[in-house]
Design an enzyme around this catalytic site. Structure first.
Site, PDB file in Angstrom:
ATOM      1  N   CYS A  51       0.828  -1.208   0.000  1.00 53.70           N
ATOM      2  CA  CYS A  51       0.000   0.000   0.000  1.00 53.70           C
ATOM      3  C   CYS A  51       0.864   1.260   0.000  1.00 53.70           C
ATOM      4  O   CYS A  51       1.428   1.613  -1.021  1.00 53.70           O
ATOM      5  CB  CYS A  51      -0.997  -0.032   1.149  1.00 53.70           C
ATOM      6  SG  CYS A  51      -2.356   1.150   0.943  1.00 53.70           S
ATOM      7  N   HIS A  61      -3.727  -4.869   0.659  1.00 53.87           N
ATOM      8  CA  HIS A  61      -3.251  -5.264   1.984  1.00 53.87           C
ATOM      9  C   HIS A  61      -3.296  -6.791   2.136  1.00 53.87           C
ATOM     10  O   HIS A  61      -4.244  -7.339   2.700  1.00 53.87           O
ATOM     11  CB  HIS A  61      -4.103  -4.603   3.068  1.00 53.87           C
ATOM     12  CG  HIS A  61      -3.768  -3.169   3.291  1.00 53.87           C
ATOM     13  ND1 HIS A  61      -2.815  -2.763   4.198  1.00 53.87           N
ATOM     14  CD2 HIS A  61      -4.239  -2.049   2.687  1.00 53.87           C
ATOM     15  CE1 HIS A  61      -2.727  -1.442   4.162  1.00 53.87           C
ATOM     16  NE2 HIS A  61      -3.576  -0.984   3.259  1.00 53.87           N
ATOM     17  N   GLU A 111      -1.744  -8.649   4.155  1.00 54.31           N
ATOM     18  CA  GLU A 111      -1.698  -9.098   5.555  1.00 54.31           C
ATOM     19  C   GLU A 111      -3.094  -9.341   6.123  1.00 54.31           C
ATOM     20  O   GLU A 111      -3.249 -10.028   7.135  1.00 54.31           O
ATOM     21  CB  GLU A 111      -0.942  -8.078   6.418  1.00 54.31           C
ATOM     22  CG  GLU A 111      -1.694  -6.818   6.779  1.00 54.31           C
ATOM     23  CD  GLU A 111      -1.758  -5.773   5.681  1.00 54.31           C
ATOM     24  OE1 GLU A 111      -2.359  -4.706   5.915  1.00 54.31           O
ATOM     25  OE2 GLU A 111      -1.209  -6.021   4.590  1.00 54.31           O
TER      26      GLU A 111
END
Length: 256
Positions: free
Chosen positions: A125, A226, A228
């Site tokens: 990001c 993202h 994660e």
């Protein structure tokens, strides 16, 4: 001296640095500035076989980055608030976040040092945006104005779901496959002019760059989303950890 550490079974585990903010935090009677990063990031690293080390901004960024990088096998430039538009010669948009000059300077120093050493780099990001700026690119400061949509940031801490199209014959496709891929988005800025030498590897159907990489053998992969947040798919983190392990073998004299 090699930076890799071993688990109790003797398996090598590469050390991965993750950039953080210095943010105001409270705990009990304490109200102080502290290194801050959501747990999802380092969970993703440790679940993928790496050891996560947090890297808050440091004074004398270039000198500190040189010391820190001597102990790393891989680097993740994480998400967060907007990169300063002054770094790419643009006037500040009213909706651009307040400047975080300490973090920008720190991450630019880490990125430059990592690239000089051949340390694998993964941008997430804001990390993608900072890499683009470091390579001479520019950013759209507010995508709703540039693209006429708020599909990438719906707010309230809720990640938007989007689909990107991954180009074949890229490092990214080697990790997650070519074609449509569902992602979690939370950003209001994005790539405008691509940085020199970078290669786009994924876009959304409105043409916005969603991922790029650097050509050649050294590992630099960056995504606008993202990963994660997707605990069911760690392939991007597994790819970085594998590249970090290979770096340790080839550059630090760690035995395979």
């Amino acid at each position: 001296m090699a930076s890799n550490v071993s688990d109790p079974a003797g398996a090598r585990r590469p050390v991965i640095g993750l950039t953080t903010y210095l943010e105001r935090a409270t705990q009990g009677v304490w109200d102080v500035r502290a290194s801050f990063l959501p747990q999802q990031y380092f969970d993703a690293v440790t679940a993928s076989g790496g050891v996560a080390v947090l890297l808050p901004p440091q004074p004398a960024a270039q000198a500190a980055a040189s010391v820190v990088l001597d102990g790393l096998d891989g680097l993740i430039l994480t998400g967060g608030l907007d990169v300063q538009p002054e770094l790419y010669g643009a006037a500040r948009h009213p909706l651009t976040d307040p400047a975080r000059a300490d973090r920008d300077e720190w991450e630019l120093a880490l990125l430059a040092g990592a690239r000089e050493r051949g340390i694998p780099v993964f941008g997430i990001c804001r990390g993608l945006q900072l890499i683009n700026v470091a390579y001479g690119g520019t950013l759209h400061q507010h995508l709703p104005e540039a693209l006429g949509t708020e599909r990438y940031k719906i707010g309230g801490g809720v990640f938007a779901e989007n689909t990107v199209d991954v180009d074949a014959s890229t490092k990214l496709a080697g990790l997650i496959g070519a074609g449509p891929y569902g992602v979690h988005s939370y950003h209001h800025q994005g790539v405008d002019r691509l940085g020199e030498g970078l290669v786009v590897t994924a876009r959304t159907d409105d043409g916005l760059v969603q991922a790029f990489e650097a050509p050649g053998d050294d590992y630099l992969v960056a995504v606008q989303w993202h990963p994660e947040e997707n605990s069911a798919d760690r392939r991007l983190f597994l790819g970085l950890v594998a590249a970090a392990d290979a770096y340790a073998v080839s550059h630090r004299g760690v035995s395979a």
